[in-house]
Design a protein around this motif. Structure first.
Motif, short mmCIF file in Angstrom:
data_model
loop_
_atom_site.label_atom_id
_atom_site.label_comp_id
_atom_site.label_asym_id
_atom_site.label_seq_id
_atom_site.Cartn_x
_atom_site.Cartn_y
_atom_site.Cartn_z
N GLY A 41 0.79 -1.22 0.00
CA GLY A 41 0.00 0.00 0.00
C GLY A 41 0.83 1.26 0.00
N GLY A 42 2.17 1.14 -0.08
CA GLY A 42 3.02 2.30 -0.20
C GLY A 42 3.82 2.67 1.02
N ALA A 43 3.68 1.90 2.11
CA ALA A 43 4.44 2.20 3.33
C ALA A 43 5.83 1.55 3.21
N SER A 44 6.84 2.35 3.03
CA SER A 44 8.18 1.82 2.75
C SER A 44 8.84 1.17 3.96
N ASP A 45 8.44 1.56 5.15
CA ASP A 45 9.13 1.06 6.34
C ASP A 45 8.24 0.15 7.20
N GLY A 46 7.16 -0.39 6.64
CA GLY A 46 6.23 -1.20 7.43
C GLY A 46 6.67 -2.64 7.56
N VAL A 47 6.07 -3.38 8.48
CA VAL A 47 6.32 -4.81 8.64
C VAL A 47 5.26 -5.63 7.91
N ILE A 48 4.19 -4.97 7.46
CA ILE A 48 3.14 -5.66 6.72
C ILE A 48 3.51 -5.69 5.24
N LYS A 49 3.54 -6.89 4.65
CA LYS A 49 3.84 -7.00 3.23
C LYS A 49 2.60 -6.76 2.37
N SER A 87 4.82 -12.06 12.09
CA SER A 87 3.52 -12.75 11.98
C SER A 87 3.09 -13.31 13.32
N GLU A 88 4.00 -13.99 13.98
CA GLU A 88 3.69 -14.60 15.27
C GLU A 88 3.30 -13.54 16.30
N ALA A 89 4.05 -12.43 16.33
CA ALA A 89 3.76 -11.37 17.31
C ALA A 89 2.40 -10.73 17.03
N PHE A 90 2.09 -10.48 15.77
CA PHE A 90 0.80 -9.91 15.41
C PHE A 90 -0.33 -10.83 15.84
N GLU A 96 1.90 -18.18 2.31
CA GLU A 96 3.12 -18.21 3.11
C GLU A 96 2.87 -18.81 4.50
N GLU A 97 3.93 -19.35 5.07
CA GLU A 97 3.85 -19.91 6.42
C GLU A 97 3.35 -18.87 7.42
N GLY A 98 3.74 -17.62 7.24
CA GLY A 98 3.38 -16.57 8.18
C GLY A 98 2.07 -15.87 7.89
N LEU A 99 1.28 -16.38 6.97
CA LEU A 99 0.01 -15.75 6.64
C LEU A 99 -0.97 -15.87 7.81
N VAL A 100 -1.58 -14.76 8.17
CA VAL A 100 -2.60 -14.72 9.22
C VAL A 100 -3.94 -14.42 8.55
N LYS A 147 1.56 -2.90 16.21
CA LYS A 147 2.65 -2.38 17.02
C LYS A 147 3.50 -3.51 17.59
N ALA A 148 2.85 -4.58 18.03
CA ALA A 148 3.58 -5.74 18.54
C ALA A 148 4.43 -6.38 17.45
N ALA A 149 3.91 -6.43 16.23
CA ALA A 149 4.68 -6.98 15.11
C ALA A 149 5.89 -6.11 14.81
#
Length: 612
Positions: A492-500, A537-540, A580-584, A605-607
C-alpha cells in the motif's frame, strides 16, 4: 471452572463459542499452540474437548461410536457412524480403494442400527427414531476412514449423536469399551483430541444446562419443524422469501415456517429460479463432494480443473475421486491462457468428448481472496462443453451474484449465513439458465438424499434470519480494518512497514470481483495479511485480542495462522502459490468498529516491536 485466560481468550482446547454445546471451533490462542497442535504435542491435544467437526470427532460422537463398536464390532475393530446406508457404502468403497493402492486392501463391514424411543421417552424424543449406519474396520484402516470423514463432511452431526444417546440412555445402553483411539499412517488425518481425561475438561455444563442453553439461545424447536425449516432455508437461499418476513418472524409464528402460505416474491438471484433448485447438505464440503459426484455421474469421464488455490479438501476431493485433477494454483488471469491451451490440446487429441469434466473455483478464494475472471471461464466452458461449479462461501450470495456464470453454486452455510458457530450446513444451487440444467436437475431429483439432521436445520434457519443485516455490518467493519492495514503495508506504499500484503477483494483482483458484486454489496468479512518476517507474523497473531481458532464467518472476530493449520505438512508446496507460512487469516465480526481498529493497531505495534 475458569474458561478464559487473563487476556480474555477462551482457554486452550475449549470450544468456541464458549458454553456452546455444539461449538464448531476450538481455542488455539497462540501461534505456538497451533504449531503444537499440528505436531501432535500432548500439551495441546490432551486438553482439547472441541474442534472443527470434519477434523475433530466430537466427544459425544465418540461415545456413541464406543457403544456401537462394543455392540456390533469384534476385537480390534473401530467404527464410524453415518446417517444413511448409501453414505456408509461410499465410505466402504473409499477405504477399500485407497487401502488397495497401498497394497493392503481393507473392506469395512456395514451394520444398520435403528434406535427407537422408549414408550416413556421425554416429549422431545416422541414419534421419531434414528437410523444409524455403521462402518466397522480394523484399526489399520482408520486413517482412510478419517480421510473420508474429513473430505466429504458426511459423518453424523453432534446433535444427531446427542439425540441417539438420549434414546440409548432410556434403554440403559452404555459403553463398556475404552475410548476409541486411532493411529493412522498419515499424521494429517490423526484423530486429534482423542485425549485422556478430555471429557472431564469440559466447560462444566450438565445436561440440563446444555438443554437450557440450546433452547434459550438457540430458540430450539421440536424436530417436527425440521421439514418447514429446510423449506424456509431453500427459499431464503433461492432469494424468493421476502426479506421482511425473514427478519420479523417470531417464535410464535413458527408453525408458518416454510409452508405454502408464506409471502413469496420474485427471486433476487435469477428470476426463473425456485426453491426446488436448492439442495441442502449437512456441511459445505458435502455439497462440494456431491457436486463432483453429480458431474462424474452425468458427464464423460475426464479430469477436473481446480482453478485457484482452494480450501484444502476441495482439491483432495477432485484428486481422490474420479480420474484426477488439473491444478491452476494462482487463479490469476494469466493462468486462463494456460488453461485454454490445455483445453485446446486435449480437444484436438480427442474431439469426440469434452477435454475436462468440470471446473471448480472459489469466489473469492480462501485464503488469498482472489477472484477468478468468471466471464472468461464461462466462455471456455461453453466452447469446450464442461461444467463450472463455484464455491461462494467467502463472497456469499448477499454480496456477489455468480450464479449466471455457473452450472451449480455450492456454499458453506456454516459460515456467515449462520454466524453463530453452533451448527453446520451446506447447499448446492442449480442455475436454471445453464445449458446442462435439465440433466443436472433430473439427476438430483432422482438421487438426492436428505441426510441433514432436522435439529441442525432448525438452528440454521433461526440463525440465518438476520443474515443480511449481519453481513452488511461485518462488511463495513472489515473494510475499515483492511483500509487501515493496507495503509501500513508495503503493497500500500508504506516503505518502512512490517506488513507485506493485505489480501482482500477490494485490493486483490478487484476488477474480477467488481464484475459480480451486487448493488450495495460489500467485500465480505474475510482477509489475510502477510508480514516481512515469521517473527512479526507470530507477534501480530499473539497480540490480537480476539478469539483464535479454525472456521470463519462467525459473528465474532476469529483469527488463525492459516497455512500452519491447513498445510503444515506441505508448507513449501503452499508457499509457491503465495500461501506463506506466516500468513494470518482474520474473519471479522460484529464488534464495534473503533474496538476492532484499536485492537488491530496494537497487534501491528507488537509486530513492529518484534521485528526490531
Amino acid at each position: 471452572m475458569t474458561i478464559t485466560t487473563t487476556q480474555g481468550q477462551v482457554a486452550l482446547g475449549l470450544g468456541i463459542p464458549a458454553f456452546t454445546p455444539h461449538a464448531i471451533s476450538v481455542s488455539l490462542p497462540t501461534w505456538r499452540d497451533n504449531v503444537a497442535y499440528e505436531e501432535g504435542d500432548k500439551r495441546v491435544v490432551d486438553v482439547m474437548v472441541s474442534g472443527y467437526p470434519r477434523f475433530f470427532i466430537g466427544l459425544n460422537i465418540r461415545k456413541l461410536a464406543e457403544i456401537c463398536a462394543n455392540k456390533f464390532g469384534v476385537q480390534g475393530e473401530q467404527c464410524m457412524l453415518f446417517p444413511s446406508k448409501n453414505i456408509a457404502e461410499q465410505c466402504r468403497e473409499f477405504v477399500e480403494r485407497r487401502s488397495a493402492l497401498e497394497g493392503t486392501p481393507f473392506r469395512p463391514r456395514l451394520v444398520q442400527f435403528l434406535i427407537t424411543p422408549e414408550d416413556n421417552a421425554p416429549s422431545e424424543l416422541e414419534g421419531a427414531s434414528a437410523d444409524l449406519h455403521i462402518a466397522l474396520y480394523p484399526s489399520a484402516a482408520s486413517g482412510h476412514a478419517k480421510q473420508f470423514w474429513q473430505h466429504t463432511g458426511l459423518g453424523i452431526s453432534s446433535r444427531l449423536a446427542d439425540y441417539c444417546l438420549a434414546m440409548l440412555k432410556k434403554g440403559n445402553e452404555s459403553p463398556t469399551t475404552p475410548p476409541l483411539r486411532t493411529k493412522p499412517s498419515n499424521r494429517h488425518y490423526a484423530a486429534k483430541g482423542f485425549a485422556k481425561g478430555a471429557a472431564a475438561r469440559t466447560e462444566s455444563i450438565d445436561d440440563s444446562q446444555s438443554n437450557y442453553l440450546e433452547e434459550r439461545y438457540g430458540r430450539n424447536l421440536p424436530l417436527a419443524y425440521g421439514p418447514s425449516a429446510k423449506r424456509a432455508l431453500r427459499r431464503r437461499i433461492a432469494g424468493v422469501l421476502e426479506q421482511q418476513h425473514v427478519i420479523n418472524t417470531s417464535i410464535c409464528e413458527e408453525p408458518a415456517m416454510g409452508v405454502e402460505g408464506l409471502a413469496v416474491g420474485p427471486s433476487s438471484r435469477i428470476s426463473e429460479m425456485s426453491e426446488s433448485d436448492v439442495f441442502l447438505f449437512p456441511t459445505g464440503m458435502s455439497a462440494i463432494y456431491n457436486a463432483h459426484r453429480l458431474a462424474t455421474a452425468l458427464r464423460p469421464a475426464a479430469k477436473s480443473v481446480c482453478f485457484g488455490f482452494p480450501y484444502t479438501d476441495t482439491l483432495k476431493i477432485l484428486e481422490k475421486w474420479g480420474p484426477g485433477c488439473h491444478f491452476y494454483g494462482t487463479g490469476l488471469d494469466a493462468e486462463i491462457a494456460d488453461l485454454e491451451a490445455m483445453l485446446e490440446k486435449q480437444s484436438k487429441e480427442d474431439p469426440s468428448r469434452p477435454p475436462i469434466l468440470s471446473l471448480f473455483t472459489e469466489f473469492p478464494s480462501n485464503p488469498l481472496l482472489r477472484s477468478a475472471n468468471l466471464p472468461r471461464l464461462r466462455a471456455l466452458a461453453d466452447k469446450y462443453d464442461f461444467l463450472i461449479i463455484i464455491d461462494e462461501s467467502i463472497g456469499n450470495f448477499m454480496n456477489v451474484e455468480i450464479l449466471p456464470y455457473a452450472d451449480a453454486v455450492v456454499s458453506s452455510l456454516t459460515k456467515i449465513f449462520s454466524g453463530a458457530a453452533n451448527c453446520m450446513g451446506g447447499s448446492m444451487t442449480l442455475n436454471p439458465r445453464g445449458r446442462h440444467y435439465a440433466a443436472l436437475k433430473a439427476r438430483m431429483q432422482a438421487t438426492y438424499e436428505d441426510t441433514y439432521f432436522d435439529q441442525d436445520a432448525i438452528f440454521l434457519e433461526r440463525n440465518s434470519r438476520d443474515s443480511l443485516r449481519r453481513i452488511r455490518s461485518i462488511d463495513e467493519n472489515t473494510e475499515a480494518v483492511c483500509d487501515y492495514l493496507r495503509s501500513r503495508s508495503i503493497a500500500g506504499g508504506a516503505s518502512d512497514g512490517v506488513i507485506k500484503q493485505v489480501y482482500y477483494p477490494k485490493y486483490t483482483t478487484p476488477e474480477n470481483y467488481e464484475l459480480c458484486r451486487i448493488q450495495d454489496g460489500g467485500f465480505g468479512g474475510l482477509f489475510s495479511v502477510t508480514f516481512t518476517s515469521l517473527k512479526a507474523s507470530e507477534a501480530f497473531f499473539d497480540a490480537l485480542p480476539f478469539l483464535k481458532g479454525p472456521s470463519l464467518g462467525t459473528n465474532f472476530t476469529l483469527a488463525s495462522p492459516y497455512a500452519v493449520l491447513a498445510h503444515f505438512a506441505e508448507l513449501p508446496w503452499a508457499a509457491q502459490y503465495d500461501v506463506e507460512e506466516g500468513l494470518v487469516r482474520v474473519s471479522v465480526g460484529l464488534e464495534a468498529k473503533d474496538v476492532l481498529l484499536e485492537s488491530t493497531a496494537r497487534a501491528v505495534k507488537a509486530a513492529e516491536e518484534a521485528s526490531r
